[in-house]
Enzyme design. Sequence first.
Site, PDB file in Angstrom:
ATOM      1  N   HIS A   1       3.273   1.256  28.148  1.00 17.12           N
ATOM      2  CA  HIS A   1       4.129   2.449  28.050  1.00 17.12           C
ATOM      3  C   HIS A   1       5.585   2.052  27.959  1.00 17.12           C
ATOM      4  O   HIS A   1       6.370   2.681  27.260  1.00 17.12           O
ATOM      5  CB  HIS A   1       3.951   3.331  29.297  1.00 17.12           C
ATOM      6  CG  HIS A   1       2.600   3.935  29.376  1.00 17.12           C
ATOM      7  ND1 HIS A   1       1.890   4.017  30.537  1.00 17.12           N
ATOM      8  CD2 HIS A   1       1.837   4.491  28.420  1.00 17.12           C
ATOM      9  CE1 HIS A   1       0.739   4.597  30.291  1.00 17.12           C
ATOM     10  NE2 HIS A   1       0.685   4.896  29.010  1.00 17.12           N
TER      11      HIS A   1
ATOM     12  N   CYS B   1      -0.517   7.581   4.696  1.00 19.06           N
ATOM     13  CA  CYS B   1       0.172   7.469   5.982  1.00 19.06           C
ATOM     14  C   CYS B   1      -0.140   6.171   6.717  1.00 19.06           C
ATOM     15  O   CYS B   1       0.284   5.980   7.832  1.00 19.06           O
ATOM     16  CB  CYS B   1      -0.150   8.663   6.873  1.00 19.06           C
ATOM     17  SG  CYS B   1      -1.865   8.679   7.391  1.00 19.06           S
TER      18      CYS B   1
HETATM   19  C1  PEP Z   1      -4.769   4.389   9.295  1.00 21.05           C
HETATM   20  O1  PEP Z   1      -5.895   3.998   9.600  1.00 21.05           O
HETATM   21  O2  PEP Z   1      -4.136   3.954   8.316  1.00 21.05           O
HETATM   22  C2  PEP Z   1      -4.091   5.405  10.109  1.00 21.05           C
HETATM   23  C3  PEP Z   1      -2.965   5.974   9.741  1.00 21.05           C
HETATM   24  O3  PEP Z   1      -4.654   5.699  11.317  1.00 21.05           O
HETATM   25  P1  PEP Z   1      -4.521   4.738  12.597  1.00 21.05           P
HETATM   26  O4  PEP Z   1      -3.601   3.605  12.260  1.00 21.05           O
HETATM   27  O5  PEP Z   1      -4.035   5.581  13.709  1.00 21.05           O
HETATM   28  O6  PEP Z   1      -5.947   4.299  12.752  1.00 21.05           O
END
Ligand code: PEP
Length: 584
Positions: free
Chosen positions: A191, A505
Site C-alpha cells: 500500500h 487499455c
Molecule cells: C490487461 O490485461 O491488459 C488489463 C488491462 O487488465 P489487468 O492488467 O488488470 O489484468
Amino acid sequence: MRRCPGVGAAPGIGIGFTHFLGGRVEVQHRHLLPPEIEPELHRFGQALSRADGQIARVQEQIAAMEGDGQHYQILEAHRLMLTDVHLVEETRRIVREEKVGAEWAVRKALEQIQAVLSRIEDPYFRDRRSDIEMVGEYILRNLMGIEISGHEAVPPGAVVFAHDVSPTDIIHLARVGVAGFFTEGGGKTSHSAVLARAYGLPYVVGVHDCAQFVRSGLNVIVDGGRGEVIVDPDEAALADYRARTQRQAARSKRLAAAREEPAVTLDGERIHLAANVELIEEVPYAVECGAESVGLFRTEFLYLERPDLPTEEEHYTHAVAALRAVGTGHIVTFRTLDLGGDKLPASVRIPAGHNPALGLRSIRYSLWRKDLFKAQLRALYRAAAVAPLRILFPLISGVGELRAVKEICAEVCHELTVEGIRHNAFVPLGSMIETPSAASIADLLGAECEFLTIGTNDLIQYSLAADRQDEHVGYLYHPLHPAILRILRQVVLGAQRSGKPLAMCGDLAGEPLLTWVLLGLGLRDFSMSPRQIPIVKSIIRTTRLADAEKLVETVVNFRTEAEIEEVVHKVMRQRFPLELDEES
Ligand code: PEP
Ligand code: MG
C-alpha cells in the site's frame, strides 16, 4: 559514496539529506511471576486501545481532508489488524504460557505471522508483512511509552529512510513535502508503494544492509525509476543527477504544455487518450495529465486492500466519488471485479486450481459469486443515475459468457426498479478482449455489447502461453511477436465489422515506442497510466498516419519479434528523441 541497489517501487528522483524515521523497537525479555500475568494482560489491552485511538485520530484528520477514500480504508484495515486473533490472542497466549512480558510476546507473535506470510509466494501477501509490522510497532511503542510519530520532526525536502514506512507515514510525509523514501523492507505492490506513486514521490524498497551506515543528515539520491539509492554521493554523481532531474523536469514541462491540446495527428485524425486508474486519489492527477476520460477503473483494488468485503453501499460511494473526482464531461469506465489469478483479496477465498491464470478468475469468479457481482452491479447502476458511466467486463471468452453477464445486469435493473431504487438502466456495457478466443470473435462480441477494449497484458500472456508474472518465461512475453500483430489486426477488423468502438487499455497502450505500431494497426482509442499520456500525445501530434501505417506494412512481413523490434525501435527513437529519452 555508496551505491545501494533496491527495487524501484515509485519512479522519480529525490535528492536531499536522509532523515531516519524511527526504527524497529528493541524489546527486552522479561520473566513474569504468576501474579504479574493478569496485570500484564491488562496493560497489553490498554496498549491496544491506545493504538486504536491513535490510528482513529489520523483517520479523522484524513476524513476531514479527503473523506473516507482509499487512505481512510487502509487505516481501517490497520485498525482491524489490532483485533487479529493471530496477533492479539497469540500474544495473550504467549504471556500466559511462557510467562513473559507483553512486548516480548508481541514481537514473537509478529515474527510468527511474518514467517507465515513470507512463505506465501504471492507478492500481495508478502507485502502485507509491512502492514502487520507497522501495526505491531504501534502496539510496542504504546507498551513502552515511546512517542509514536516523529513526523513533525521531519523537515521538508528530506529523503526518509526507515526499516519500513506505513501508508500513514506516506500520507503525513507527503504533506510535509519530503523528497522521497527508501526502506529496507517493503514491497513493490505494498500500500505504501501504491500511495507513493499516487503522490508522485520516488520510493525504493528492499535496500538491504544499509542500516549500519545510514543515519540522519547524510546526502542521498533516491532513484525510484532505476531502483537505486546513492548514499553520500560524490560531486560527479550529484552533478549527473541534478542534470538528469533538470532534464526530466524540462521534458515533463515541454510535454505537459500540450495538455489542453487535442491528441490529433498531423493529418487531422483525432485520437482519444484516457487514463487507467486504481485509486480515486489518482483521478485529479490523471485529469492534470490530460486524460479525456477514465478508460479503465480497476475496481478490484477496493477488495484487495481490505480484510472484509465492501458492501453495495461502499461500492456506490466509491463509484460516485470517482465520478465526482473526474468531473463533468469525462466518462468513467468501471471494470467489474477482476479477482483471482494473481489478484487474491484477503477477504475471500478463491480456489486456486492447478493453473490459477486459466482457472476461476475474473468474470468467471464474478459469475461464480453472483452475490458479490450483483452488489457491485447494483451500485454501478445506481451511480449511473448520478453521472454517465460505462461498465466493462474482464476476461470474456465467448458470447455465451457475455450473455450470462448481461442477463445478470438485466436482473439487477429489474430488481432496482421493483424496489423503487433510483438508477439508470441505460449504461453502455463492454467486453474486454483478453483471450485469443475473444480476439477471434471480436465481431461477434461487438455485436452483443456496446464497446470493446483490448487488455493486452492478458491477451499477450494467453496468446503466447507465457505467464505475465513469471520471470523465467519473460523472454517469450513479447508485444511485438508477429502473432500479436496479427491478433491485434484481427481484433481491429472484427470491431469494425461489428460497428462498435474499440479501445486498448493494456500496458501496450501507454508504451510510446509502440504508438506508431498501434496507430498503424488502426487503433484510435487508448487508455494508459496517467503519466504516459503527455508522452504519447506528443508523439501523436507530430505523426502522419501514413508513416505509421507504412511502418506496420513493413514489419508485419517479418518473421521474428527481434526483427520487428529492431526496426520499430530504431524508427521511433530517431523520430521522437525527446519523448523516448528515458535516460533524461
Ligand atoms: C490487461 O490485461 O491488459 C488489463 C488491462 O487488465 P489487468 O492488467 O488488470 O489484468
Ligand atoms: Mg487483464
